[in-house]
Design a protein around this motif. Structure first.
Motif, PDB file in Angstrom:
ATOM      1  N   THR A  63      32.253  63.155  23.644  1.00  0.00           N
ATOM      2  CA  THR A  63      32.964  62.575  24.780  1.00  0.00           C
ATOM      3  C   THR A  63      33.334  61.126  24.493  1.00  0.00           C
ATOM      4  OG1 THR A  63      31.746  64.004  26.306  1.00  0.00           O
ATOM      5  CG2 THR A  63      32.801  62.063  27.245  1.00  0.00           C
ATOM      6  N   ARG A  64      32.409  60.383  23.907  1.00  0.00           N
ATOM      7  CA  ARG A  64      32.674  58.975  23.571  1.00  0.00           C
ATOM      8  C   ARG A  64      33.696  58.864  22.445  1.00  0.00           C
ATOM      9  NH1 ARG A  64      29.286  54.599  24.894  1.00  0.00           N
ATOM     10  NH2 ARG A  64      30.482  52.688  24.586  1.00  0.00           N
ATOM     11  N   ALA A  65      33.710  59.837  21.545  1.00  0.00           N
ATOM     12  CA  ALA A  65      34.636  59.774  20.409  1.00  0.00           C
ATOM     13  C   ALA A  65      36.070  60.102  20.804  1.00  0.00           C
ATOM     14  CB  ALA A  65      34.180  60.732  19.312  1.00  0.00           C
ATOM     15  N   THR A  66      36.272  60.853  21.894  1.00  0.00           N
ATOM     16  CA  THR A  66      37.617  61.323  22.243  1.00  0.00           C
ATOM     17  C   THR A  66      38.611  60.183  22.426  1.00  0.00           C
ATOM     18  OG1 THR A  66      36.735  63.348  23.232  1.00  0.00           O
ATOM     19  CG2 THR A  66      38.946  62.676  23.895  1.00  0.00           C
ATOM     20  N   PRO A  67      38.360  59.182  23.296  1.00  0.00           N
ATOM     21  CA  PRO A  67      39.332  58.091  23.418  1.00  0.00           C
ATOM     22  C   PRO A  67      39.455  57.259  22.150  1.00  0.00           C
ATOM     23  CG  PRO A  67      37.349  57.572  24.643  1.00  0.00           C
ATOM     24  CD  PRO A  67      37.225  59.004  24.222  1.00  0.00           C
ATOM     25  N   LEU A 187      41.710  67.944  33.060  1.00  0.00           N
ATOM     26  CA  LEU A 187      41.519  68.650  31.797  1.00  0.00           C
ATOM     27  C   LEU A 187      40.245  69.484  31.887  1.00  0.00           C
ATOM     28  CD1 LEU A 187      42.376  65.669  29.434  1.00  0.00           C
ATOM     29  CD2 LEU A 187      43.652  67.806  29.545  1.00  0.00           C
ATOM     30  N   PRO A 188      40.286  70.741  31.478  1.00  0.00           N
ATOM     31  CA  PRO A 188      39.106  71.606  31.635  1.00  0.00           C
ATOM     32  C   PRO A 188      37.969  71.183  30.708  1.00  0.00           C
ATOM     33  CG  PRO A 188      40.823  72.735  30.411  1.00  0.00           C
ATOM     34  CD  PRO A 188      41.429  71.466  30.912  1.00  0.00           C
ATOM     35  N   PRO A 189      36.718  71.341  31.162  1.00  0.00           N
ATOM     36  CA  PRO A 189      35.569  71.041  30.292  1.00  0.00           C
ATOM     37  C   PRO A 189      35.448  72.081  29.193  1.00  0.00           C
ATOM     38  CG  PRO A 189      34.834  71.999  32.359  1.00  0.00           C
ATOM     39  CD  PRO A 189      36.311  71.769  32.507  1.00  0.00           C
ATOM     40  N   LEU A 190      34.856  71.673  28.084  1.00  0.00           N
ATOM     41  CA  LEU A 190      34.652  72.583  26.964  1.00  0.00           C
ATOM     42  C   LEU A 190      33.319  73.307  27.043  1.00  0.00           C
ATOM     43  CD1 LEU A 190      36.037  70.494  23.953  1.00  0.00           C
ATOM     44  CD2 LEU A 190      37.208  72.221  25.317  1.00  0.00           C
ATOM     45  N   MET A 191      32.352  72.724  27.764  1.00  0.00           N
ATOM     46  CA  MET A 191      31.037  73.347  27.908  1.00  0.00           C
ATOM     47  C   MET A 191      30.556  73.169  29.339  1.00  0.00           C
ATOM     48  SD  MET A 191      29.016  72.369  24.353  1.00  0.00           S
ATOM     49  CE  MET A 191      29.368  70.620  24.407  1.00  0.00           C
ATOM     50  N   ASP A 192      29.855  74.140  29.839  1.00  0.00           N
ATOM     51  CA  ASP A 192      29.315  74.067  31.195  1.00  0.00           C
ATOM     52  C   ASP A 192      28.299  72.931  31.307  1.00  0.00           C
ATOM     53  OD1 ASP A 192      30.822  76.233  31.981  1.00  0.00           O
ATOM     54  OD2 ASP A 192      29.239  77.700  31.565  1.00  0.00           O
ATOM     55  N   ARG A 193      28.395  72.199  32.432  1.00  0.00           N
ATOM     56  CA  ARG A 193      27.471  71.118  32.760  1.00  0.00           C
ATOM     57  C   ARG A 193      27.462  70.014  31.714  1.00  0.00           C
ATOM     58  NH1 ARG A 193      24.720  75.770  33.859  1.00  0.00           N
ATOM     59  NH2 ARG A 193      23.434  75.571  31.996  1.00  0.00           N
ATOM     60  N   MET A 194      28.537  69.912  30.919  1.00  0.00           N
ATOM     61  CA  MET A 194      28.686  68.837  29.944  1.00  0.00           C
ATOM     62  C   MET A 194      29.975  68.074  30.244  1.00  0.00           C
ATOM     63  SD  MET A 194      26.016  69.267  27.981  1.00  0.00           S
ATOM     64  CE  MET A 194      24.831  70.557  27.575  1.00  0.00           C
ATOM     65  N   ARG A 195      30.028  66.839  29.800  1.00  0.00           N
ATOM     66  CA  ARG A 195      31.197  66.014  30.113  1.00  0.00           C
ATOM     67  C   ARG A 195      32.321  66.149  29.088  1.00  0.00           C
ATOM     68  NH1 ARG A 195      30.216  60.058  31.662  1.00  0.00           N
ATOM     69  NH2 ARG A 195      29.518  59.885  29.500  1.00  0.00           N
ATOM     70  N   VAL A 196      32.061  66.716  27.931  1.00  0.00           N
ATOM     71  CA  VAL A 196      33.100  66.850  26.910  1.00  0.00           C
ATOM     72  C   VAL A 196      34.187  67.787  27.430  1.00  0.00           C
ATOM     73  CG1 VAL A 196      31.885  68.720  25.713  1.00  0.00           C
ATOM     74  CG2 VAL A 196      33.554  67.351  24.477  1.00  0.00           C
ATOM     75  N   HIS A 197      35.447  67.401  27.211  1.00  0.00           N
ATOM     76  CA  HIS A 197      36.561  68.106  27.841  1.00  0.00           C
ATOM     77  C   HIS A 197      37.652  68.402  26.825  1.00  0.00           C
ATOM     78  CE1 HIS A 197      38.644  64.208  27.699  1.00  0.00           C
ATOM     79  NE2 HIS A 197      37.506  63.695  28.133  1.00  0.00           N
ATOM     80  N   GLY A 199      40.400  67.159  26.258  1.00  0.00           N
ATOM     81  CA  GLY A 199      41.044  66.023  25.601  1.00  0.00           C
ATOM     82  C   GLY A 199      40.641  65.892  24.155  1.00  0.00           C
ATOM     83  N   LEU A 200      39.408  66.316  23.824  1.00  0.00           N
ATOM     84  CA  LEU A 200      38.956  66.286  22.431  1.00  0.00           C
ATOM     85  C   LEU A 200      39.811  67.203  21.575  1.00  0.00           C
ATOM     86  CD1 LEU A 200      36.896  65.523  20.228  1.00  0.00           C
ATOM     87  CD2 LEU A 200      35.470  67.409  21.029  1.00  0.00           C
ATOM     88  N   ILE A 201      40.138  68.384  22.073  1.00  0.00           N
ATOM     89  CA  ILE A 201      40.975  69.325  21.311  1.00  0.00           C
ATOM     90  C   ILE A 201      42.358  68.729  21.100  1.00  0.00           C
ATOM     91  CG2 ILE A 201      41.932  71.649  21.269  1.00  0.00           C
ATOM     92  CD1 ILE A 201      38.889  71.518  21.046  1.00  0.00           C
ATOM     93  N   VAL A 202      42.900  68.123  22.154  1.00  0.00           N
ATOM     94  CA  VAL A 202      44.222  67.486  22.031  1.00  0.00           C
ATOM     95  C   VAL A 202      44.184  66.392  20.967  1.00  0.00           C
ATOM     96  CG1 VAL A 202      45.993  66.163  23.249  1.00  0.00           C
ATOM     97  CG2 VAL A 202      44.802  68.022  24.423  1.00  0.00           C
ATOM     98  N   ALA A 203      43.130  65.559  20.987  1.00  0.00           N
ATOM     99  CA  ALA A 203      43.019  64.469  20.020  1.00  0.00           C
ATOM    100  C   ALA A 203      42.930  65.002  18.594  1.00  0.00           C
ATOM    101  CB  ALA A 203      41.800  63.611  20.343  1.00  0.00           C
ATOM    102  N   LEU A 204      42.153  66.056  18.382  1.00  0.00           N
ATOM    103  CA  LEU A 204      42.010  66.614  17.039  1.00  0.00           C
ATOM    104  C   LEU A 204      43.316  67.227  16.546  1.00  0.00           C
ATOM    105  CD1 LEU A 204      38.495  68.319  17.350  1.00  0.00           C
ATOM    106  CD2 LEU A 204      39.061  66.173  16.188  1.00  0.00           C
ATOM    107  N   VAL A 205      44.026  67.921  17.429  1.00  0.00           N
ATOM    108  CA  VAL A 205      45.312  68.520  17.045  1.00  0.00           C
ATOM    109  C   VAL A 205      46.303  67.428  16.668  1.00  0.00           C
ATOM    110  CG1 VAL A 205      47.305  69.798  17.914  1.00  0.00           C
ATOM    111  CG2 VAL A 205      44.999  70.637  18.373  1.00  0.00           C
TER     112      VAL A 205
END
Length: 356
Positions: A63-67, A187-197, A199-205
């Motif tokens: 989550t911190r790495a995404t931005p 943006l939809p979360p990637l894992m239940d009860r976690m903050r990672v969303h 946006g990480l997939i968008v950033a990697l693509v």
């Protein structure tokens, strides 16, 4: 003794400098840890556990790495063309403001189109924040380091005005924060009860696309040519100004997407403290990556691990979490010194002979 440019830089040196810089920074950070009475080995062990000790810890690091991936890409692409974008922090906030202006329900937009519109307008707002300094550079020769840096403060003042005016949440009891983004615009979360969303997939693509475009496309060749020698590129028929505006739009748009990901992916609303300095840290990420889009992902993960791990270490050992800022700062200094060593070498001159 004299300093002269190397005829070529060994590839091993190019790849090894960022890694060695990070290791040296961590080694130097052990000095203040010892001064604080902490065991550096135990402290770094707590950092590792704070990042990789659980699924939650890993998700927080991602989550911190995404931005940081977004802002690192923004800096890396602009710096490749020698367009020194120091304004990613302000462009991030422009993207965030556009996201809440559209996504909070002020406009009657069908839910199916809300999220794509938030992403597009957020990127466009960030791009506008970079196009203006680029125009001033091309038209009047203004130094973009100064204009982009000063524009950050103007945008932050504008943000405060908007949060206490048109963007203020009417249900926020007077607090300077925006109305929340509608669920359809998140943006939809990637894992239940976690903050990672997502946006990480968008950033990697986008990192993969940027790496491919930079290395394999005509656009990437023109960009590298402008960065290496703008005069020679212009003589060869490359539109230098057009290339600068093109990379300015991409750079600002990527920084704007960082703001979109934080608002529409993580917090759901906008405040003046949305970013703890993601725009400036993105510069460190880009430098650690050697201005490589693929390297940006690795560097962003490293920086995010340092910040998240330092928080965990601080709680476990009572050591200040500002150690993370120290590690990041020293990593940048080590990369700059390493970059100088990679480009130049010392030549010892003895009795008319040069010894290298």
């Amino acid at each position: 003794m004299r300093i002269e440019a190397r005829p070529s830089t060994p590839r091993a040196m190019t790849l090894g400098i960022p890694v060695l810089s990070a290791l040296i920074a961590l080694a130097l950070a052990a000095i203040p840890l010892l001064a604080a009475g902490a065991n550096p080995i135990a402290a770094y062990g707590e950092m590792l556990r704070g990042v990789f000790g659980s699924v939650f810890a890993v998700s927080e690091m991602l989550t911190r790495a995404t931005p940081l991936i977004f802002t690192g890409l923004a800096a890396a692409l602009a710096f490749r063309a020698r367009l020194w974008n120091i304004g990613a922090e302000g462009q991030l906030y422009l993207g965030a403001m556009a996201a809440v202006a559209v996504g909070s329900g002020a406009l009657d937009i069908p839910g199916l189109f809300l999220l794509p519109l938030i992403v597009v307008l957020g990127a466009a707002a960030g791009a506008a924040g970079m196009v203006v300094p680029t125009f001033l550079k091309v038209r009047f020769g203004a130094d973009e380091v100064v204009t982009t840096l000063l524009l950050n403060f103007i945008i932050l003042i504008f943000l405060q005005m908007m949060l206490e005016g048109p963007l203020q949440d009417p249900m926020g009891l007077g607090w300077p924060q925006s109305a929340p983004v509608l669920d359809q615009g998140m943006l939809p979360p990637l894992m239940d009860r976690m903050r990672v969303h997502a946006g990480l997939i968008v950033a990697l693509v986008l990192a993969v696309l940027a790496q491919f475009m930079l290395a394999r496309s005509v656009w990437g060749f023109r960009l590298r040519a402008v960065g290496e020698n703008a005069a020679a590129a212009r003589h060869a028929g490359i539109g230098v100004n057009r290339s600068l505006f093109g990379v300015a739009i991409l750079s600002g748009g990527l920084a704007g997407l960082a703001g979109v990901s934080e608002v529409a992916g993580l917090k759901g609303y906008l405040t003046a403290d949305l970013s703890p300095g993601f725009g400036y840290t993105g510069i460190v990420v880009a430098m650690l990556a050697g201005l490589s889009p693929a390297g940006v992902v690795i560097a962003a993960l490293f920086i995010a691990s340092v910040f998240v791990g330092a928080d965990s270490m601080s709680r476990a050992m009572g050591v200040s979490s500002f150690l993370a800022d120290l590690v990041v700062s020293m990593s940048l200094l080590c990369v700059l010194v390493g970059g100088f060593i990679a480009r130049y070498r010392l030549v010892w001159v003895r009795a008319g002979k040069a010894a290298r």
